[in-house]
Design a protein around this motif. Structure first.
Motif, PDB file in Angstrom:
ATOM      1  N   GLN A 145       0.814  -1.218   0.000  1.00  0.00           N
ATOM      2  CA  GLN A 145       0.000   0.000   0.000  1.00  0.00           C
ATOM      3  C   GLN A 145       0.850   1.273   0.000  1.00  0.00           C
ATOM      4  N   ASP A 153       5.066   3.885  -4.352  1.00  0.00           N
ATOM      5  CA  ASP A 153       4.851   5.107  -5.126  1.00  0.00           C
ATOM      6  C   ASP A 153       4.914   4.749  -6.601  1.00  0.00           C
ATOM      7  N   GLU A 203      -4.035  -3.205  -6.462  1.00  0.00           N
ATOM      8  CA  GLU A 203      -3.365  -2.022  -5.915  1.00  0.00           C
ATOM      9  C   GLU A 203      -2.772  -1.167  -7.043  1.00  0.00           C
ATOM     10  N   SER A 215      -5.659   0.388  -9.122  1.00  0.00           N
ATOM     11  CA  SER A 215      -6.321   1.498  -8.444  1.00  0.00           C
ATOM     12  C   SER A 215      -5.436   2.744  -8.422  1.00  0.00           C
ATOM     13  N   LYS A 216      -4.137   2.570  -8.299  1.00  0.00           N
ATOM     14  CA  LYS A 216      -3.235   3.726  -8.281  1.00  0.00           C
ATOM     15  C   LYS A 216      -2.971   4.299  -9.670  1.00  0.00           C
ATOM     16  N   ARG A 269      -7.016   6.814 -10.501  1.00  0.00           N
ATOM     17  CA  ARG A 269      -6.651   8.082  -9.865  1.00  0.00           C
ATOM     18  C   ARG A 269      -7.695   9.141 -10.199  1.00  0.00           C
TER      19      ARG A 269
END
Length: 179
Positions: A114, A117, A170, A173-174, A178
């Protein structure tokens, strides 16, 4: 009351339309994965998140194979894939193409999933290793970073198929959701 959507209402693209749509800039590398069911699940999850490609390395099984298709449900026809004998060679090739190489492994310096970056315009290669031995030492020496799925139970790992789903969600979703 909730009513399930029909296949038509889901409005999924055809295989041809899928091949031509924009993909999530992720290459999935399977490093000596033994289970054909894990391979098939990786294909199906890669289709769900519209990944660029899967690279099957070493002893990892390749389509067409009945056990892969059992869990892939046709995703071997939609997701681009290739077999490379050495995962380390696949990593080196992807690095040359501008991919950031990330092992999914419990290792010194691993980043909790989580907390990773992800610059929005990056390309990523995610390496998943053998069910018993994990990502090979040869590949670990070549990666840019490692991510680890936080766990609170007594077992020290998750099944590869489960790990692929968690990690890709993950990243999806990132990178894709966004705001």
């Amino acid at each position: 009351m909730h009513i399930k959507l029909s296949m038509d209402e889901l409005n999924r693209p055809s295989i041809e339309a899928f091949k031509n749509q924009t993909k999530l800039p992720i290459a999935l590398i399977l490093d000596n994965v033994r289970s054909m069911h894990n391979v098939g699940s990786a294909f199906r999850t890669s289709d769900a998140f519209a990944l660029e490609q899967i690279i099957l390395c070493g002893i990892t099984g390749t389509p067409p194979h009945r056990e892969i298709e059992k869990t892939a449900l046709g995703a071997t026809r939609s997701v681009a894939w290739r077999h490379v004998t050495s995962a380390a060679d696949a990593v080196k090739d992807l690095r040359d193409e501008g991919y950031r190489i990330i092992a999914v492994e419990q290792a010194v310096g691993s980043i909790p999933l989580q907390q990773i970056d992800l610059p929005p315009h990056g390309k990523y290669a995610l390496v998943f290793g053998n069910e018993v031995h994990g990502v090979s030492s040869e590949v670990m020496a070549c990666v840019d970073s490692c991510v680890e799925i936080p766990q609170s139970g007594t077992k020290h790992s998750l099944n590869i198929a489960v790990s692929v789903g968690i990690v890709l969600w993950e990243f999806y979703s990132k990178l894709h959701l966004r705001t």
